[in-house]
Design a protein around this motif. Structure first.
Motif, short mmCIF file in Angstrom:
data_model
loop_
_atom_site.label_atom_id
_atom_site.label_comp_id
_atom_site.label_asym_id
_atom_site.label_seq_id
_atom_site.Cartn_x
_atom_site.Cartn_y
_atom_site.Cartn_z
N THR A 156 0.82 -1.22 0.00
CA THR A 156 0.00 0.00 0.00
C THR A 156 0.85 1.26 0.00
OG1 THR A 156 -1.78 -1.13 1.19
CG2 THR A 156 -1.79 1.27 1.23
N LEU A 157 1.91 1.26 0.80
CA LEU A 157 2.65 2.50 1.04
C LEU A 157 3.74 2.78 0.02
CD1 LEU A 157 2.96 2.27 4.93
CD2 LEU A 157 1.34 3.60 3.58
N LEU A 158 4.43 1.76 -0.46
CA LEU A 158 5.52 2.00 -1.41
C LEU A 158 5.07 2.71 -2.68
CD1 LEU A 158 7.72 -1.23 -1.09
CD2 LEU A 158 8.27 1.09 -0.35
N PRO A 159 3.93 2.35 -3.28
CA PRO A 159 3.48 3.11 -4.46
C PRO A 159 3.25 4.59 -4.15
CG PRO A 159 2.32 1.02 -4.34
CD PRO A 159 3.08 1.16 -3.05
N LEU A 160 2.77 4.90 -2.94
CA LEU A 160 2.58 6.30 -2.57
C LEU A 160 3.91 7.04 -2.48
CD1 LEU A 160 -0.19 6.21 0.19
CD2 LEU A 160 -0.31 7.36 -2.01
N PHE A 161 4.91 6.40 -1.88
CA PHE A 161 6.22 7.02 -1.76
C PHE A 161 6.82 7.28 -3.14
CE2 PHE A 161 6.78 4.52 2.45
CZ PHE A 161 5.93 5.41 3.09
N LEU A 162 6.74 6.28 -4.01
CA LEU A 162 7.29 6.43 -5.36
C LEU A 162 6.54 7.49 -6.15
CD1 LEU A 162 7.92 2.67 -6.24
CD2 LEU A 162 9.61 4.38 -5.56
N SER A 163 5.22 7.55 -5.96
CA SER A 163 4.41 8.55 -6.66
C SER A 163 4.80 9.97 -6.23
CB SER A 163 2.92 8.32 -6.38
OG SER A 163 2.51 7.07 -6.85
N LEU A 164 5.03 10.15 -4.93
CA LEU A 164 5.42 11.47 -4.44
C LEU A 164 6.75 11.90 -5.04
CD1 LEU A 164 4.71 13.79 -2.49
CD2 LEU A 164 6.11 12.64 -0.77
N MET A 213 -0.14 10.59 1.67
CA MET A 213 0.89 9.66 2.14
C MET A 213 0.90 9.58 3.67
SD MET A 213 5.03 9.89 1.59
CE MET A 213 5.12 11.38 2.62
N PHE A 214 0.86 10.75 4.32
CA PHE A 214 0.88 10.76 5.78
C PHE A 214 -0.41 10.18 6.36
CE2 PHE A 214 4.11 14.18 5.16
CZ PHE A 214 5.14 13.57 5.85
N VAL A 215 -1.54 10.54 5.75
CA VAL A 215 -2.82 10.02 6.23
C VAL A 215 -2.87 8.50 6.07
CG1 VAL A 215 -5.31 9.99 5.82
CG2 VAL A 215 -4.08 12.16 5.82
N MET A 216 -2.45 8.01 4.89
CA MET A 216 -2.51 6.58 4.63
C MET A 216 -1.56 5.81 5.54
SD MET A 216 -4.04 4.23 3.08
CE MET A 216 -4.99 5.23 1.94
N THR A 217 -0.39 6.38 5.83
CA THR A 217 0.54 5.73 6.75
C THR A 217 -0.10 5.56 8.12
OG1 THR A 217 2.43 6.71 5.58
CG2 THR A 217 2.83 5.84 7.79
N PHE A 218 -0.78 6.60 8.57
CA PHE A 218 -1.46 6.55 9.87
C PHE A 218 -2.62 5.54 9.84
CE2 PHE A 218 -4.71 8.18 12.84
CZ PHE A 218 -3.98 8.16 14.01
N VAL A 219 -3.39 5.55 8.76
CA VAL A 219 -4.53 4.64 8.64
C VAL A 219 -4.07 3.19 8.60
CG1 VAL A 219 -6.39 3.89 7.10
CG2 VAL A 219 -6.06 6.32 7.56
N VAL A 220 -3.04 2.93 7.80
CA VAL A 220 -2.53 1.56 7.70
C VAL A 220 -2.02 1.06 9.05
CG1 VAL A 220 -0.65 0.17 6.72
CG2 VAL A 220 -1.98 1.67 5.24
N MET A 221 -1.37 1.94 9.81
CA MET A 221 -0.87 1.57 11.13
C MET A 221 -2.02 1.09 12.03
SD MET A 221 0.79 4.09 14.00
CE MET A 221 -0.82 4.88 14.27
N ILE A 222 -3.11 1.84 12.04
CA ILE A 222 -4.26 1.47 12.87
C ILE A 222 -4.97 0.25 12.30
CG2 ILE A 222 -6.52 2.24 13.71
CD1 ILE A 222 -5.44 5.07 13.76
N VAL A 246 7.34 -2.01 12.57
CA VAL A 246 7.03 -1.73 11.16
C VAL A 246 6.31 -0.39 11.02
CG1 VAL A 246 5.70 -2.51 9.16
CG2 VAL A 246 7.00 -4.16 10.51
N SER A 247 5.42 -0.08 11.94
CA SER A 247 4.74 1.22 11.91
C SER A 247 5.74 2.36 12.07
CB SER A 247 3.68 1.30 13.01
OG SER A 247 2.64 0.38 12.80
N MET A 248 6.65 2.22 13.01
CA MET A 248 7.69 3.24 13.20
C MET A 248 8.54 3.38 11.95
SD MET A 248 8.95 2.57 17.14
CE MET A 248 10.17 3.89 17.04
N MET A 249 8.90 2.25 11.36
CA MET A 249 9.72 2.29 10.16
C MET A 249 9.05 3.07 9.04
SD MET A 249 10.84 -0.82 7.63
CE MET A 249 9.21 -0.78 6.86
N TRP A 250 7.76 2.78 8.79
CA TRP A 250 7.07 3.45 7.69
C TRP A 250 6.85 4.93 7.97
CZ3 TRP A 250 7.94 1.28 3.56
CH2 TRP A 250 7.73 -0.08 3.31
N ILE A 251 6.63 5.29 9.23
CA ILE A 251 6.47 6.71 9.56
C ILE A 251 7.78 7.46 9.33
CG2 ILE A 251 6.08 8.33 11.45
CD1 ILE A 251 4.03 6.34 12.57
N VAL A 252 8.90 6.85 9.77
CA VAL A 252 10.20 7.47 9.53
C VAL A 252 10.48 7.57 8.04
CG1 VAL A 252 12.69 7.17 9.84
CG2 VAL A 252 11.15 6.77 11.76
#
Length: 251
Positions: A16-24, A60-69, A101-107
């Motif tokens: 979910t998150l890697l495509p967002l990072f690459l898109s940004l 990206m930030f919203v999705m990172t938070f949502v995925v964590m929860i 993993v949540s900490m890793m993706w937020i960082v």
């Protein structure tokens, strides 16, 4: 087994998150090319590119938070929990894997955001100045203490959310509402304890002659803040682990 949980969690969230990072980063590069091609600041193409860039960064930030929860809730406290807790794994390992993993993706999301900003605002010689500046910060004990403090605070914040969700699942109905209530109660208690802690620390500073120098006071304040956040993290972790191990309610 913890290593396997970490790999599984990274794969599940990375899709979910890697495509967002690459898109940004891609949109940041396009924006930089538009600037470099001589487009004026308010040209339509530039405005559209920057608007898309801002939307993706916010998403990206919203999705990172949502995925964590979402990962904690669905994987451990929904129907998937029946499967996850049949594995020969202690509940604390589930918590640790999701926390790390949540900490890793937020960082990573913060790092990607900073890199994208540098790309958009790139100027000749900017990388050299950035590397030199970063090298100077890296040699500072205060900077390293800040990094440690930020990571511990991040862990405490994530564990606060985990503990709130776990508390919410102690009830049979309205679990989401109970989780919000748990978050409010825990956060309020944390603020009260934090205020008492700061008051005691200030009293010690004023009444003690050992902390006459500003640098010593600053170092002590940072050390105490880190210790306080570690204690909070341990408390949130203990609450979450106890509920998952002894009071789990998946109905």
């Amino acid at each position: 087994m913890l290593g396997k949980l970490l790999k599984y969690e990274m794969r599940a969230t990375g899709r979910t998150l890697l495509p967002l990072f690459l898109s940004l980063l891609l949109v940041a590069g396009i924006s930089r090319l538009l600037f470099g091609a001589g487009h004026q600041k308010w040209d339509v193409a530039t405005v559209i590119s920057l608007a898309v860039y801002a939307v993706i960064m916010a998403g990206m930030f919203v999705m990172t938070f949502v995925v964590m929860i979402q990962r904690f809730y669905r994987n451990l406290l929904s129907d998937e929990g029946y499967l996850m807790f049949t594995l020969p794994v202690k509940p604390w390992k589930h918590i640790v894997s999701k926390l790390l993993v949540s900490m890793m993706w937020i960082v990573v999301s913060v790092a990607v955001a900073l890199v994208s900003i540098i790309i958009v605002n790139y100027r000749p010689g900017a990388w050299t100045k950035m590397i030199t500046f970063s090298g100077g910060l890296g040699s500072s004990a205060h900077f390293l203490a800040f990094i440690v403090s930020a990571l511990v605070s991040l862990a405490a914040g994530i564990l606060l959310i985990y503990a709130s969700i776990a508390i919410g699942h102690l009830v049979n109905r309205h679990k989401v509402l109970a989780s919000f209530a748990g978050f409010i109660v825990l956060n309020t208690l944390t603020q009260i304890v934090g205020q008492v802690f700061r008051s005691l620390f200030h009293t010690i500073q004023v009444n003690s002659g050992h902390f006459a120098f500003a640098q010593a006071r600053s170092e002590l304040a940072i050390a105490c803040a880190i210790a306080f956040m570690v204690l909070l993290s341990a408390a949130y972790f203990a609450v979450t682990n106890h509920i998952l191990a002894k009071r789990l309610n998946l109905e």
